[in-house]
Scaffold this motif. Sequence first.
Motif, PDB file in Angstrom:
ATOM      1  N   VAL A   1      35.463   1.539   4.409  1.00  0.00           N
ATOM      2  CA  VAL A   1      35.598   0.889   3.112  1.00  0.00           C
ATOM      3  C   VAL A   1      34.401   1.238   2.216  1.00  0.00           C
ATOM      4  CG1 VAL A   1      35.754  -1.356   1.962  1.00  0.00           C
ATOM      5  CG2 VAL A   1      36.949  -0.964   4.116  1.00  0.00           C
ATOM      6  N   MET A   2      33.242   1.440   2.807  1.00  0.00           N
ATOM      7  CA  MET A   2      32.032   1.720   2.049  1.00  0.00           C
ATOM      8  C   MET A   2      31.863   3.202   1.719  1.00  0.00           C
ATOM      9  SD  MET A   2      29.367  -0.817   3.926  1.00  0.00           S
ATOM     10  CE  MET A   2      28.085  -0.536   2.730  1.00  0.00           C
ATOM     11  N   ARG A   3      32.785   4.023   2.140  1.00  0.00           N
ATOM     12  CA  ARG A   3      32.688   5.458   1.894  1.00  0.00           C
ATOM     13  C   ARG A   3      32.851   5.767   0.408  1.00  0.00           C
ATOM     14  NH1 ARG A   3      36.478  10.314   4.080  1.00  0.00           N
ATOM     15  NH2 ARG A   3      35.207  11.946   3.176  1.00  0.00           N
ATOM     16  N   ARG A   4      31.989   6.640  -0.094  1.00  0.00           N
ATOM     17  CA  ARG A   4      32.052   7.034  -1.490  1.00  0.00           C
ATOM     18  C   ARG A   4      32.135   8.548  -1.591  1.00  0.00           C
ATOM     19  NH1 ARG A   4      30.613   3.261  -5.386  1.00  0.00           N
ATOM     20  NH2 ARG A   4      29.952   1.288  -4.523  1.00  0.00           N
ATOM     21  N   LYS A   5      32.675   9.023  -2.695  1.00  0.00           N
ATOM     22  CA  LYS A   5      32.759  10.456  -2.945  1.00  0.00           C
ATOM     23  C   LYS A   5      31.388  10.983  -3.347  1.00  0.00           C
ATOM     24  CE  LYS A   5      37.544  10.786  -4.409  1.00  0.00           C
ATOM     25  NZ  LYS A   5      38.420  11.221  -5.469  1.00  0.00           N
ATOM     26  N   VAL A   6      31.283  12.276  -3.453  1.00  0.00           N
ATOM     27  CA  VAL A   6      30.035  12.913  -3.850  1.00  0.00           C
ATOM     28  C   VAL A   6      29.634  12.477  -5.257  1.00  0.00           C
ATOM     29  CG1 VAL A   6      28.909  15.136  -4.210  1.00  0.00           C
ATOM     30  CG2 VAL A   6      30.520  14.859  -2.355  1.00  0.00           C
ATOM     31  N   THR A   7      30.589  12.195  -6.106  1.00  0.00           N
ATOM     32  CA  THR A   7      30.303  11.793  -7.482  1.00  0.00           C
ATOM     33  C   THR A   7      29.896  10.332  -7.561  1.00  0.00           C
ATOM     34  OG1 THR A   7      32.623  11.272  -7.846  1.00  0.00           O
ATOM     35  CG2 THR A   7      31.897  13.493  -8.432  1.00  0.00           C
ATOM     36  N   ARG A   8      29.749   9.672  -6.447  1.00  0.00           N
ATOM     37  CA  ARG A   8      29.350   8.270  -6.350  1.00  0.00           C
ATOM     38  C   ARG A   8      30.390   7.306  -6.884  1.00  0.00           C
ATOM     39  NH1 ARG A   8      26.161   8.647  -2.412  1.00  0.00           N
ATOM     40  NH2 ARG A   8      24.281   9.802  -2.767  1.00  0.00           N
ATOM     41  N   ARG A   9      31.632   7.740  -6.891  1.00  0.00           N
ATOM     42  CA  ARG A   9      32.718   6.855  -7.276  1.00  0.00           C
ATOM     43  C   ARG A   9      33.421   6.384  -6.013  1.00  0.00           C
ATOM     44  NH1 ARG A   9      35.447   9.389 -12.664  1.00  0.00           N
ATOM     45  NH2 ARG A   9      33.524   9.537 -13.842  1.00  0.00           N
ATOM     46  N   PRO A  10      33.940   5.174  -5.994  1.00  0.00           N
ATOM     47  CA  PRO A  10      34.631   4.707  -4.796  1.00  0.00           C
ATOM     48  C   PRO A  10      35.890   5.523  -4.513  1.00  0.00           C
ATOM     49  CG  PRO A  10      34.559   2.981  -6.488  1.00  0.00           C
ATOM     50  CD  PRO A  10      33.884   4.189  -7.042  1.00  0.00           C
TER      51      PRO A  10
END
Length: 121
Positions: free
Chosen positions: A107-116
């Motif tokens: 659930v806490m994983r984010r993309k490289v662009t720091r968007r959920p």
Amino acid sequence: MRVTHYDRQASVFVVEELEPFEGWEGGSFHVWLSDGTCDCGLFQSLHYLCRHTLAGCATASIEWVSYVHLVYKQEAVFKVYEMEFSPIPDESLWVELNRTMLRPNPVMRRKVTRRPVSTRF
């Protein structure tokens, strides 16, 4: 990159960087083939030829293979696998690990662009 000075007896090159390359500023680098050193520090730290050393060897028509450390040669790599690894026959002889197992929270994983991460279809 060009070689500006070369001393054949001392095996010393002066290599000039014409353009910045991957964080390297333009400037001149001294290469001492007999000592296996270069001003950039890669030749002596990795024991593998840096780009300045290769440029000097190419200009002076010197065979660069003799300056590669023995660790990087194919014979050294093959020696690692000469010895056989014997498996532990009985599972009761295995060492028991008493460590906390860490598992990531998806659930806490984010993309490289720091968007959920999007959950929409």
